[in-house]
Design a protein around this motif. Structure first.
Motif, mmCIF file in Angstrom:
data_model
loop_
_atom_site.group_PDB
_atom_site.id
_atom_site.type_symbol
_atom_site.label_atom_id
_atom_site.label_comp_id
_atom_site.label_asym_id
_atom_site.label_seq_id
_atom_site.Cartn_x
_atom_site.Cartn_y
_atom_site.Cartn_z
ATOM 1 N N ALA A 29 0.871 -1.170 0.000
ATOM 2 C CA ALA A 29 0.000 0.000 0.000
ATOM 3 C C ALA A 29 0.915 1.229 0.000
ATOM 4 C CB ALA A 29 -0.899 0.000 1.240
ATOM 5 N N TRP A 30 0.955 1.907 -1.121
ATOM 6 C CA TRP A 30 1.777 3.124 -1.237
ATOM 7 C C TRP A 30 0.879 4.276 -0.820
ATOM 8 C CZ3 TRP A 30 4.348 4.942 -6.436
ATOM 9 C CH2 TRP A 30 5.523 5.659 -6.148
ATOM 10 N N VAL A 31 0.972 4.653 0.443
ATOM 11 C CA VAL A 31 -0.031 5.514 1.071
ATOM 12 C C VAL A 31 0.383 6.979 1.013
ATOM 13 C CG1 VAL A 31 -1.268 6.026 3.206
ATOM 14 C CG2 VAL A 31 -0.724 3.648 2.613
ATOM 15 N N SER A 32 -0.473 7.788 0.416
ATOM 16 C CA SER A 32 -0.274 9.237 0.461
ATOM 17 C C SER A 32 -1.266 9.844 1.443
ATOM 18 C CB SER A 32 -0.416 9.865 -0.930
ATOM 19 O OG SER A 32 -1.630 9.504 -1.558
ATOM 20 N N SER A 33 -0.763 10.784 2.230
ATOM 21 C CA SER A 33 -1.571 11.467 3.231
ATOM 22 C C SER A 33 -1.073 12.910 3.326
ATOM 23 C CB SER A 33 -1.468 10.772 4.597
ATOM 24 O OG SER A 33 -0.119 10.764 5.057
ATOM 25 N N THR A 34 -1.849 13.735 3.968
ATOM 26 C CA THR A 34 -1.470 15.140 4.118
ATOM 27 C C THR A 34 -1.583 15.525 5.585
ATOM 28 O OG1 THR A 34 -2.251 15.670 1.882
ATOM 29 C CG2 THR A 34 -1.965 17.514 3.411
ATOM 30 N N SER A 35 -0.558 16.148 6.103
ATOM 31 C CA SER A 35 -0.563 16.546 7.503
ATOM 32 C C SER A 35 -1.482 17.742 7.706
ATOM 33 C CB SER A 35 0.851 16.904 7.950
ATOM 34 O OG SER A 35 1.242 18.170 7.416
ATOM 35 N N PRO A 36 -1.886 18.021 8.946
ATOM 36 C CA PRO A 36 -2.697 19.217 9.202
ATOM 37 C C PRO A 36 -1.995 20.503 8.763
ATOM 38 C CG PRO A 36 -2.795 17.723 11.077
ATOM 39 C CD PRO A 36 -1.739 17.186 10.148
ATOM 40 N N ASP A 37 -0.661 20.468 8.683
ATOM 41 C CA ASP A 37 0.102 21.642 8.244
ATOM 42 C C ASP A 37 0.256 21.706 6.729
ATOM 43 O OD1 ASP A 37 0.499 22.480 10.882
ATOM 44 O OD2 ASP A 37 2.321 21.268 11.092
ATOM 45 N N GLY A 38 -0.291 20.705 6.027
ATOM 46 C CA GLY A 38 -0.274 20.745 4.570
ATOM 47 C C GLY A 38 0.899 20.053 3.908
ATOM 48 N N VAL A 39 1.665 19.253 4.658
ATOM 49 C CA VAL A 39 2.788 18.524 4.066
ATOM 50 C C VAL A 39 2.278 17.182 3.540
ATOM 51 C CG1 VAL A 39 5.057 17.496 4.457
ATOM 52 C CG2 VAL A 39 4.421 19.614 5.637
ATOM 53 N N ARG A 70 -0.188 9.205 11.788
ATOM 54 C CA ARG A 70 -0.503 10.474 12.463
ATOM 55 C C ARG A 70 -1.348 11.373 11.559
ATOM 56 N NH1 ARG A 70 4.676 9.462 14.954
ATOM 57 N NH2 ARG A 70 5.783 10.222 13.108
ATOM 58 N N ASN A 71 -0.974 11.452 10.282
ATOM 59 C CA ASN A 71 -1.730 12.296 9.353
ATOM 60 C C ASN A 71 -3.154 11.787 9.170
ATOM 61 O OD1 ASN A 71 0.614 13.758 9.003
ATOM 62 N ND2 ASN A 71 1.092 12.891 6.991
ATOM 63 N N ILE A 72 -3.296 10.476 9.005
ATOM 64 C CA ILE A 72 -4.619 9.891 8.752
ATOM 65 C C ILE A 72 -5.529 10.059 9.956
ATOM 66 C CG2 ILE A 72 -5.834 7.711 8.334
ATOM 67 C CD1 ILE A 72 -3.335 6.893 6.644
ATOM 68 N N GLU A 73 -4.994 9.841 11.150
ATOM 69 C CA GLU A 73 -5.821 10.013 12.345
ATOM 70 C C GLU A 73 -6.198 11.470 12.551
ATOM 71 O OE1 GLU A 73 -5.150 6.343 15.321
ATOM 72 O OE2 GLU A 73 -3.621 7.916 15.502
ATOM 73 N N ALA A 74 -5.339 12.391 12.111
ATOM 74 C CA ALA A 74 -5.626 13.814 12.280
ATOM 75 C C ALA A 74 -6.613 14.338 11.249
ATOM 76 C CB ALA A 74 -4.327 14.618 12.207
ATOM 77 N N THR A 75 -6.557 13.800 10.018
ATOM 78 C CA THR A 75 -7.368 14.357 8.927
ATOM 79 C C THR A 75 -8.488 13.452 8.464
ATOM 80 O OG1 THR A 75 -5.973 13.445 7.164
ATOM 81 C CG2 THR A 75 -5.313 15.571 8.110
ATOM 82 N N GLY A 76 -8.354 12.122 8.708
ATOM 83 C CA GLY A 76 -9.398 11.183 8.319
ATOM 84 C C GLY A 76 -9.403 10.807 6.856
ATOM 85 N N GLU A 77 -8.285 11.065 6.130
ATOM 86 C CA GLU A 77 -8.258 10.774 4.699
ATOM 87 C C GLU A 77 -6.883 10.259 4.269
ATOM 88 O OE1 GLU A 77 -11.423 14.001 2.851
ATOM 89 O OE2 GLU A 77 -9.308 14.592 3.040
ATOM 90 N N PHE A 78 -6.885 9.421 3.224
ATOM 91 C CA PHE A 78 -5.628 8.974 2.627
ATOM 92 C C PHE A 78 -5.918 8.349 1.270
ATOM 93 C CE2 PHE A 78 -7.208 5.417 5.113
ATOM 94 C CZ PHE A 78 -6.882 4.274 4.410
ATOM 95 N N VAL A 79 -4.850 8.077 0.528
ATOM 96 C CA VAL A 79 -4.945 7.416 -0.777
ATOM 97 C C VAL A 79 -3.989 6.238 -0.784
ATOM 98 C CG1 VAL A 79 -4.688 7.648 -3.283
ATOM 99 C CG2 VAL A 79 -5.473 9.610 -1.922
ATOM 100 N N VAL A 80 -4.462 5.101 -1.271
ATOM 101 C CA VAL A 80 -3.574 3.959 -1.515
ATOM 102 C C VAL A 80 -3.297 3.910 -3.016
ATOM 103 C CG1 VAL A 80 -3.329 1.459 -1.494
ATOM 104 C CG2 VAL A 80 -4.297 2.630 0.490
ATOM 105 N N ASN A 81 -2.047 4.113 -3.364
ATOM 106 C CA ASN A 81 -1.604 4.070 -4.752
ATOM 107 C C ASN A 81 -0.960 2.716 -5.019
ATOM 108 O OD1 ASN A 81 -1.649 7.264 -5.350
ATOM 109 N ND2 ASN A 81 -0.774 6.919 -3.322
#
Length: 218
Positions: A29-39, A70-81
């Motif tokens: 699972a090549w997981v992309s996520s975004t931090s609350p700070d936008g990274v 941490r990003n997923i728990e904070a934002t509730g979203e991710f992508v599996v590429n």
């Protein structure tokens, strides 16, 4: 003769090496996520599978607390590429332990592609992507299972045969033991035998590199 391995005597780290050497091959699972700070973070996770068909939920395991989790728990979203074998160098690079303020997209020279339903970007170079909203996290020992509801999926048209993604065109990469990786080998087509067909229509074992078509399978 067999050699015995006692998890208690080996210790967690050495038995982890054993587990990842025999639970193979493992899809990534090549997981992309975004931090609350936008990274934008991008990382490979090789404990990955389907958790539910209806609703469509996929699952990967975070071994320890990592930026993806941490990003997923904070934002509730991710992508599996999907991780294709042709990008093995880039995929390996995104497993580097960069600090949280570094985007692996930029470090590995990968292209962001806007997602249709979630904030984290997709990997443009990946042939198939699944956008997810967080369904649940479940802590098991020192790991966390991340379950995501697939809210949108997209596949490159050139890997499709009708509406079916062809595995040879996807060319998925797999993790093995240690620093070993695997790619797609011979593909065998062997439909499942129905109970009503057993044992009269049982056919001989397929040898490596051959294909066998048996009526009545899935």
């Amino acid at each position: 003769m067999r050699t015995d391995f006692d998890p208690g005597q080996l210790g967690p780290r050495d038995f982890y090496k054993f587990l990842t050497s025999v639970v193979v091959p493992r899809p990534i699972a090549w997981v992309s996520s975004t931090s609350p700070d936008g990274v934008d973070n991008l990382a490979p996770h090789s404990f990955f599978t389907v958790a539910s068909v209806d609703p469509p939920i996929i699952q990967f395991t975070s071994v320890g607390e990592k930026d993806s989790l941490r990003n997923i728990e904070a934002t509730g979203e991710f992508v599996v590429n999907l991780a294709p074998a042709g990008l093995i160098q880039e995929i390996n690079a995104t497993g580097t332990n960069f600090s949280a303020d570094v985007s692996e997209f930029d470090a590995a020279g990968l292209t962001r592609e806007p997602s249709a339903a979630v904030r984290p970007p997709r990997v443009k170079e990946s042939p198939a992507v699944m956008e997810c909203s967080l369904h649940q996290t479940l802590r098991v020992g020192d790991c966390v299972l991340v379950l995501g509801l697939v809210v949108h999926a997209a596949v490159s048209s050139d890997v499709l045969n009708g509406n079916h993604p062809e595995v040879a065109r996807l060319d998925p990469l797999a993790r093995l033991g240690g620093d070993e990786w695997g790619s797609l080998g011979p593909v065998h087509r062997l439909p499942r035998i129905r109970a009503s067909q057993w044992p009269g229509s049982f056919t001989p074992r397929v040898t490596r590199g051959e294909t066998l078509d048996t009526p009545g399978g899935d």
